[in-house]
Design a protein around this motif. Structure first.
Motif, mmCIF file in Angstrom:
data_model
loop_
_atom_site.group_PDB
_atom_site.id
_atom_site.type_symbol
_atom_site.label_atom_id
_atom_site.label_comp_id
_atom_site.label_asym_id
_atom_site.label_seq_id
_atom_site.Cartn_x
_atom_site.Cartn_y
_atom_site.Cartn_z
ATOM 1 N N LEU A 1 -28.161 18.218 -6.979
ATOM 2 C CA LEU A 1 -28.846 17.963 -5.711
ATOM 3 C C LEU A 1 -30.323 17.764 -5.977
ATOM 4 N N HIS B 1 -32.700 16.785 -4.227
ATOM 5 C CA HIS B 1 -33.652 17.113 -3.175
ATOM 6 C C HIS B 1 -33.872 18.627 -3.085
ATOM 7 N N ARG B 2 -33.226 19.372 -3.934
ATOM 8 C CA ARG B 2 -33.416 20.830 -3.925
ATOM 9 C C ARG B 2 -34.467 21.251 -4.934
ATOM 10 N N GLU C 1 -33.174 28.704 -3.699
ATOM 11 C CA GLU C 1 -32.937 27.256 -3.607
ATOM 12 C C GLU C 1 -33.551 26.788 -2.288
ATOM 13 N N MET D 1 -40.487 24.095 4.307
ATOM 14 C CA MET D 1 -39.244 24.146 3.531
ATOM 15 C C MET D 1 -38.317 25.182 4.141
ATOM 16 N N SER E 1 -27.848 22.929 -8.505
ATOM 17 C CA SER E 1 -29.182 22.398 -8.248
ATOM 18 C C SER E 1 -29.445 21.104 -9.012
ATOM 19 N N GLU F 1 -35.008 23.552 0.340
ATOM 20 C CA GLU F 1 -34.941 22.143 0.736
ATOM 21 C C GLU F 1 -36.057 21.870 1.742
#
Length: 269
Positions: free
Chosen positions: A19, A21-22, A265, A240, A16, A267
């Motif tokens: 990333l 954008h997570r 998690e 999401m 995470s 997105e």
């Protein structure tokens, strides 16, 4: 103790952070930081602090959080680490996190409610009473979280023990969303839904919310913590999608509360 937490969450940690954008979200019913009864009663709030830090979540939705409790503060004063001087929400917030707390229930010796801990800056904080009868005080904590360039409306929920109450509380939640939250806003509702019979997904879907589930869609049980059988702890979302989900397991987690935390998690959809 600390090693056990690190080990249980380490594998999820790096994915995470790489990333950006997570959004990693956790929900956890902490059972007011105390386990057991009588002589076996023990204070778990210090261990919970380590556990919550190890979750490494951007947002932690907490239920059964004590603001204060005079009797237990006295009882645990003699223990090694003692009852914290501050409310449990502030005490549990890892370094650099902001905390929001609102009371749901006032009892003879203290009060408890819902909290949100966030690595991202908080905006407005609201509270909506959804008590269904005088024997159970229930509320929703509504916090706006500024995540990167987005505003996420986060609602911490802890629904009632009777199915009829939960249905009415879900309706009250849907009305609240329609009234208070812009229709295009990102929305997360997480907490302990007490939905033993798995009957609330449909009304939540009618309110525009999908339940976060791991790829493959199997239910993940979080209660009771020693031998989890029921998926009472949930995350519902709008705008999401869920790309991963896990529940930390092991003796350290089983000890701290009657629930296990649920970690997802997410997105942008």
């Amino acid at each position: 103790m600390q090693h056990a937490f690190r080990h249980s969450t380490h594998a999820h940690h790096h994915a995470s952070t790489l990333l950006g954008h997570r959004l990693r979200v956790a929900t956890y019913n902490i059972h007011k930081g105390v386990r057991g009864v009588g002589p076996g009663k023990r204070l778990e709030i210090h261990n919970l602090g380590l556990g919550i830090e190890a979750l490494d979540a951007d947002m932690v939705f907490l239920q059964e959080v004590r603001h204060f409790h005079h009797q237990e503060a006295r009882e645990f004063k003699r223990t090694l680490q003692g009852w914290p001087d501050q409310g449990q929400a502030d005490f549990l917030a890892p370094e650099g996190y902001e905390a929001a707390y609102r009371t749901n229930a006032v009892t003879r010796h203290g009060e408890h409610g819902n909290a949100l801990l966030s690595r991202w800056p908080l905006g407005d904080i609201g509270h909506h009473d959804v008590s269904d009868h005088r024997f159970e005080q229930r509320g929703l904590l509504h916090v706006v979280v500024n995540w990167q360039e987005h505003q996420v409306h986060a609602v911490v929920a802890h629904l009632g023990l009777m199915h009829g109450s939960r249905v009415r509380q879900t309706k009250s939640l849907a009305d609240y969303i329609a009234r208070e939250i812009p229709p295009d806003a990102l929305l997360l509702i997480a907490g302990d839904f007490n939905d033993w019979g798995e009957r609330l997904d449909a009304p939540m879907r009618e309110a525009g919310l999908e339940r976060a589930q791991p790829p493959g869609g199997r239910r993940i049980a979080t209660f009771p913590s020693r031998v989890p059988l029921f998926s009472l702890d949930r995350i519902y979302m709008r705008g999401m999608q869920c790309v991963g989900m896990h529940v930390p397991r092991g003796p350290a987690w089983a000890r701290m509360s009657d629930h296990l935390p649920l970690v997802a998690e997410l997105e942008l959809a």
